[in-house]
Enzyme design. Structure first.
Site, PDB file in Angstrom:
ATOM      1  N   SER A 165       0.822  -1.201   0.000  1.00  0.00           N
ATOM      2  CA  SER A 165       0.000   0.000   0.000  1.00  0.00           C
ATOM      3  C   SER A 165       0.866   1.266   0.000  1.00  0.00           C
ATOM      4  O   SER A 165       1.660   1.460  -0.908  1.00  0.00           O
ATOM      5  CB  SER A 165      -0.967  -0.033   1.193  1.00  0.00           C
ATOM      6  OG  SER A 165      -1.956   0.964   1.085  1.00  0.00           O
ATOM      7  N   ASP A 266      -9.764  -4.918  -4.838  1.00  0.00           N
ATOM      8  CA  ASP A 266      -9.098  -3.736  -4.292  1.00  0.00           C
ATOM      9  C   ASP A 266      -9.445  -2.511  -5.126  1.00  0.00           C
ATOM     10  O   ASP A 266      -9.355  -2.536  -6.359  1.00  0.00           O
ATOM     11  CB  ASP A 266      -7.588  -3.964  -4.284  1.00  0.00           C
ATOM     12  CG  ASP A 266      -6.804  -2.860  -3.613  1.00  0.00           C
ATOM     13  OD1 ASP A 266      -7.417  -1.897  -3.104  1.00  0.00           O
ATOM     14  OD2 ASP A 266      -5.563  -2.957  -3.589  1.00  0.00           O
TER      15      ASP A 266
END
Length: 326
Positions: A165, A266
């Site tokens: 991330s 996602d």
């Protein structure tokens, strides 16, 4: 417990609250855990070190058949939108123990300073300083305090940087910076591992918000504004948008191998796929691979290491990190 009488200055819910006295209350951090001489589940040993004032790390060494064995080294940067989580948390410890054990890699998990107390670009500068500290072990530079685990077990021909991330965003930017600036001892980055990388832009793609009102409500965009108030270029700042006009060419990435991991559900998936395709078209001379897991969401493998898809992903990460040099 923070007193209810304290006055709130700002909030970034559900992640944290800032009070007018400067204190910060974080809600989603996993608990701190100490390092372990030998993790009972994986056999990995870990210890904490101080790199410089404000910058520290947890180092992981898998169980070795000989005391002289050299291992690939991974400089790892945790996720958390630049404002939560830690290299010393339960989730980070469990995840890195598993990865270090399966890949047989020495990991330096960097504790960079968080926003809002330390707004961006602090996280990038801390991470670059940590990478330079790692590189100092490949030279005779006496200006850095050396760590025995790195001196004895790191193979500096197989150096990786990676993260998940926002940590993957950091790893991307470090590999670009290493293409412009020298690392200590002439160390080079062999591979870059980006899991569910956090990239944005002012122009939404796919299922991202399509209006200013939606952007204001979207946590991905709010996180960047919170971590880097008044960022030059906003969502097109080159640190968060690798395709902005001001961003360095992707062909200048300083590594020879790159793995981009995405997850089907996602919200950042399309950004990761677009990044992968752009790398292939950039003229970069290395080998880039895309690994997608179906039916999963952002950073799923960190939150549940025992699920079937997480085990598949660990196997893929381990094969990338442990592959022999060509």
């Amino acid at each position: 417990m923070v007193s209810s009488k304290k006055e709130v200055s700002s909030e970034f819910l559900p992640f944290l609250r800032v009070y007018k006295d400067g204190s910060v209350e974080r809600f989603l951090d996993s608990p701190y855990v100490p390092p372990a001489l030998e993790d009972p589940a994986t056999g990995v040993s870990s210890k904490d070190i101080t790199i410089s004032p404000g910058i520290s790390a947890r180092i992981y060494l898998p169980k070795l058949p000989t005391t002289t064995q050299k291992l690939p080294i991974l400089a790892y940067f945790h996720g958390g939108a630049f404002c939560i989580e830690s290299a010393f948390s339960f989730l980070s410890q469990r995840y890195i123990n598993t990865l270090a054990s399966q890949a047989k890699v020495l990991v330096v998990s960097v504790e960079y300073r968080l926003a809002p107390e330390n707004p961006i670009p602090t996280a990038y500068e801390d991470s670059w300083a940590a990478l330079q500290w790692i590189a100092s072990h490949s030279s005779n530079d006496q200006n850095y305090k050396k760590e025995p685990w790195l001196l004895n077990h790191a193979d500096f021909n197989r150096v990786f940087v990676g993260g998940d991330s926002s940590g993957a965003n950091i790893a991307h930017n470090l590999s670009l910076r290493a293409g412009r600036e020298s690392l200590q001892g002439g160390m080079s980055i062999h591979g870059v591992l980006l899991s569910h990388p956090y990239f944005l832009s002012s122009k939404p793609i796919s299922l991202e918000p399509s209006s200013d009102d939606d952007v204001d409500k979207n946590l991905l965009y709010k996180a960047w504004e919170f971590a880097y108030p008044n960022a030059p270029g906003g969502f097109d700042n080159p640190l968060i948008n690798p395709f902005s006009n001001e961003a360095p060419s992707l062909s200048s990435l300083q590594c020879s191998r790159l793995l981009v991991c995405v997850a089907e559900k996602d919200e950042l998936r399309e950004r990761g796929v677009r990044y992968f395709n752009a790398i292939k078209k950039s003229g970069w001379k290395g080998k880039v691979e895309l690994f997608e897991v179906e039916g999963e969401d952002h950073c799923f493998q960190i939150f549940d290491i025992e699920r079937g898809n997480a085990k598949i992903m660990f196997k893929r990460l381990a094969s990338f990190l442990s592959a022999p040099l060509n």
